[in-house]
Design a protein around this motif. Structure first.
Motif, short mmCIF file in Angstrom:
data_model
loop_
_atom_site.label_atom_id
_atom_site.label_comp_id
_atom_site.label_asym_id
_atom_site.label_seq_id
_atom_site.Cartn_x
_atom_site.Cartn_y
_atom_site.Cartn_z
N GLU A 8 -3.06 32.32 1.20
CA GLU A 8 -4.04 32.06 0.15
C GLU A 8 -5.36 31.57 0.74
OE1 GLU A 8 -0.91 31.10 0.11
OE2 GLU A 8 -0.01 31.64 -1.81
N LEU A 9 -5.28 30.71 1.76
CA LEU A 9 -6.50 30.21 2.41
C LEU A 9 -7.27 31.34 3.08
CD1 LEU A 9 -5.24 26.84 3.92
CD2 LEU A 9 -6.91 27.13 2.08
N LYS A 10 -6.57 32.28 3.70
CA LYS A 10 -7.22 33.43 4.32
C LYS A 10 -7.97 34.26 3.27
CE LYS A 10 -4.11 34.11 8.21
NZ LYS A 10 -3.08 34.99 8.78
N ILE A 11 -7.34 34.47 2.13
CA ILE A 11 -7.97 35.24 1.06
C ILE A 11 -9.22 34.53 0.56
CG2 ILE A 11 -7.70 36.03 -1.33
CD1 ILE A 11 -4.69 36.49 -0.62
N LEU A 12 -9.12 33.22 0.32
CA LEU A 12 -10.28 32.47 -0.15
C LEU A 12 -11.39 32.46 0.89
CD1 LEU A 12 -8.60 29.48 -1.99
CD2 LEU A 12 -9.86 31.38 -3.01
N ASN A 13 -11.04 32.32 2.15
CA ASN A 13 -12.04 32.34 3.21
C ASN A 13 -12.75 33.68 3.28
OD1 ASN A 13 -13.52 31.30 5.35
ND2 ASN A 13 -12.06 32.04 6.86
N ARG A 14 -11.99 34.76 3.10
CA ARG A 14 -12.59 36.10 3.10
C ARG A 14 -13.58 36.25 1.94
NH1 ARG A 14 -11.24 40.17 0.14
NH2 ARG A 14 -9.13 39.41 -0.25
N VAL A 15 -13.18 35.77 0.76
CA VAL A 15 -14.06 35.85 -0.41
C VAL A 15 -15.30 34.99 -0.20
CG1 VAL A 15 -14.25 35.28 -2.86
CG2 VAL A 15 -12.20 36.41 -2.02
N PHE A 16 -15.12 33.77 0.31
CA PHE A 16 -16.25 32.88 0.54
C PHE A 16 -17.22 33.46 1.57
CE2 PHE A 16 -13.69 28.78 -0.50
CZ PHE A 16 -13.74 29.09 -1.84
N SER A 17 -16.71 34.19 2.55
CA SER A 17 -17.54 34.74 3.62
C SER A 17 -18.19 36.08 3.26
CB SER A 17 -16.70 34.92 4.88
OG SER A 17 -16.19 33.68 5.30
N SER A 18 -17.82 36.63 2.14
CA SER A 18 -18.34 37.92 1.71
C SER A 18 -19.84 37.85 1.45
CB SER A 18 -17.61 38.37 0.44
OG SER A 18 -18.22 39.52 -0.09
N ASN A 19 -20.53 38.94 1.68
CA ASN A 19 -21.96 39.02 1.36
C ASN A 19 -22.19 39.31 -0.11
OD1 ASN A 19 -22.77 38.53 3.99
ND2 ASN A 19 -22.64 40.68 4.56
N ARG A 20 -21.14 39.63 -0.81
CA ARG A 20 -21.23 39.94 -2.24
C ARG A 20 -20.99 38.68 -3.07
NH1 ARG A 20 -17.12 44.71 -3.16
NH2 ARG A 20 -16.91 43.38 -4.95
N GLN A 21 -21.50 38.69 -4.28
CA GLN A 21 -21.22 37.60 -5.21
C GLN A 21 -19.86 37.90 -5.84
OE1 GLN A 21 -24.27 37.01 -8.07
NE2 GLN A 21 -23.11 35.53 -9.23
N GLU A 22 -18.91 36.98 -5.69
CA GLU A 22 -17.56 37.22 -6.18
C GLU A 22 -17.05 36.00 -6.93
OE1 GLU A 22 -14.78 39.12 -3.54
OE2 GLU A 22 -16.37 39.49 -2.08
N VAL A 49 -20.54 26.56 -1.71
CA VAL A 49 -19.57 27.05 -2.69
C VAL A 49 -19.87 26.39 -4.03
CG1 VAL A 49 -17.14 27.14 -3.35
CG2 VAL A 49 -17.78 27.38 -0.96
N TYR A 50 -19.95 27.21 -5.08
CA TYR A 50 -20.10 26.69 -6.43
C TYR A 50 -18.73 26.68 -7.06
CZ TYR A 50 -21.11 26.55 -11.38
OH TYR A 50 -21.13 26.20 -12.72
N SER A 51 -18.34 25.54 -7.57
CA SER A 51 -17.00 25.40 -8.14
C SER A 51 -17.11 24.91 -9.57
CB SER A 51 -16.19 24.40 -7.31
OG SER A 51 -14.96 24.15 -7.94
N ARG A 52 -16.37 25.55 -10.46
CA ARG A 52 -16.30 25.11 -11.85
C ARG A 52 -14.84 25.15 -12.24
NH1 ARG A 52 -18.06 27.84 -17.39
NH2 ARG A 52 -17.66 26.02 -18.68
N MET A 53 -14.35 24.01 -12.71
CA MET A 53 -12.96 23.94 -13.11
C MET A 53 -12.90 23.71 -14.61
SD MET A 53 -11.48 21.65 -10.04
CE MET A 53 -9.76 22.10 -10.27
N GLN A 54 -12.02 24.43 -15.26
CA GLN A 54 -11.82 24.27 -16.69
C GLN A 54 -10.34 24.09 -16.94
OE1 GLN A 54 -13.55 27.36 -18.99
NE2 GLN A 54 -12.92 26.49 -20.92
N VAL A 55 -10.02 23.08 -17.69
CA VAL A 55 -8.62 22.77 -17.95
C VAL A 55 -8.27 23.17 -19.36
CG1 VAL A 55 -6.88 20.98 -18.00
CG2 VAL A 55 -8.73 20.88 -16.35
#
Length: 55
Positions: A8-22, A49-55
């Protein structure tokens, strides 16, 4: 201790490192470490990283 979430950390790191907005949706049963997974991924990432959490 943070164990067993390398995939899961690898996937998140890949998304965070992407040049695209995801966007990423993380869901699951309660009390399985979703918030800790996000915290760890952001801690390991050196960019912004922009983070928004909704419960």
């Amino acid at each position: 201790m943070f164990v067993g979430r390398e995939n899961e950390l690898k996937i998140l790191n890949r998304v965070f490192s992407s040049n695209r907005q995801e966007s990423v949706l993380i869901y699951g049963r309660r009390r399985i470490g979703k918030t800790e997974l996000i915290k760890k991924a952001i801690e390991d990432f050196e960019g912004g990283v922009y983070s928004r959490m909704q419960v």
